[in-house]
Design an enzyme around this catalytic site. Structure first.
Site, mmCIF file in Angstrom:
data_model
loop_
_atom_site.group_PDB
_atom_site.id
_atom_site.type_symbol
_atom_site.label_atom_id
_atom_site.label_comp_id
_atom_site.label_asym_id
_atom_site.label_seq_id
_atom_site.Cartn_x
_atom_site.Cartn_y
_atom_site.Cartn_z
ATOM 1 N N CYS A 1 14.169 -0.566 -3.492
ATOM 2 C CA CYS A 1 13.351 -0.830 -2.306
ATOM 3 C C CYS A 1 14.098 -0.351 -1.067
ATOM 4 C CB CYS A 1 13.077 -2.329 -2.210
ATOM 5 S SG CYS A 1 12.059 -2.802 -0.811
ATOM 6 N N HIS B 1 4.422 -3.394 -6.507
ATOM 7 C CA HIS B 1 5.653 -3.614 -5.730
ATOM 8 C C HIS B 1 5.325 -3.629 -4.237
ATOM 9 C CE1 HIS B 1 10.021 -2.630 -4.723
ATOM 10 N NE2 HIS B 1 9.392 -2.329 -3.600
ATOM 11 N N GLU B 2 4.573 -2.621 -3.779
ATOM 12 C CA GLU B 2 4.239 -2.545 -2.349
ATOM 13 C C GLU B 2 3.321 -3.689 -1.935
ATOM 14 O OE1 GLU B 2 5.998 -0.760 -0.463
ATOM 15 O OE2 GLU B 2 6.887 0.433 -2.061
ATOM 16 N N HIS C 1 5.025 -6.860 -0.931
ATOM 17 C CA HIS C 1 5.492 -6.911 0.460
ATOM 18 C C HIS C 1 4.450 -7.568 1.365
ATOM 19 C CE1 HIS C 1 9.284 -4.754 0.416
ATOM 20 N NE2 HIS C 1 8.752 -3.781 -0.309
#
EC number: 3.5.1.88
Length: 188
Positions: A113, A155-156, A159
């Protein structure tokens, strides 16, 4: 277009939940352009708006970040010498993304990341997902995704909820990763 500063752990903004985009305007287009420029410069394959300090549900992903005008890349491994052709960019924008249908089958990818530099760890996530999102004009799209694209989008999207990939690790592995990051920063 401008390269923006990528915020890193332990910046508390990374734990913030991002809010939905309601205005699809020039300001949003500028943000997305800046995010791509920032991501390519880093370099990375995905970036969430919160990573540049903007708490909006906006993601950019490009699994092919190489420069299409670049010369072929020389490569040596296992005693073989060859050249790779550079790949073409495939920039994708995801605004207000949702996961509709995660598979019960999981896959494991080594993740890193831009907000947790130099740290990599294996993370288990649903292998396939059905995703829905809006584009820069507000038009809704839906797509079945698998492999690296499914992993990167999840994953994004984490966030957007204030979750980092290291939050998926055991406490021991997470603490080891954070200690390693601290050491790397002191050495720099």
């Amino acid at each position: 277009m401008a390269i923006r500063e990528i915020i890193e752990v332990p910046d508390p903004r990374l734990k913030q939940v991002s809010v939905p985009v309601e205005k699809f305007d020039d300001e949003l287009k500028t943000l997305v352009e800046d995010m791509f420029e920032t991501m390519y410069d880093a370099p990375g394959i995905g970036l969430a708006a919160i990573q540049v300090g903007v708490p909006l549900r906006v993601l950019v992903i490009d699994l092919q970040p190489d420069d299409p005008d670049a010369e072929p890349v020389a490569c040596d491994h296992d005693g073989h010498h060859h050249h790779h052709q550079p790949t073409k960019k495939e920039p994708r924008v995801f605004i207000n993304p949702e996961i509709l249908d995660p598979s019960e089958e999981y896959s494991v990818y080594q993740e890193g990341c831009l907000s947790v530099p130099e740290i990599y760890a294996e993370v288990e996530r649903p292998a396939t997902i059905r995703a829905r999102w809006q584009d820069l004009d507000g038009k809704v799209h839906e797509e079945q995704m698998e492999g690296l694209m499914a992993t990167c989008l999840q994953h994004e999207m984490d966030h957007l909820e204030g979750v980092l990939f290291i939050d998926h690790l055991s406490r021991l592995k997470r603490n080891m990763a954070l200690k390693k990051l601290e050491k790397l920063r002191k050495a720099a």
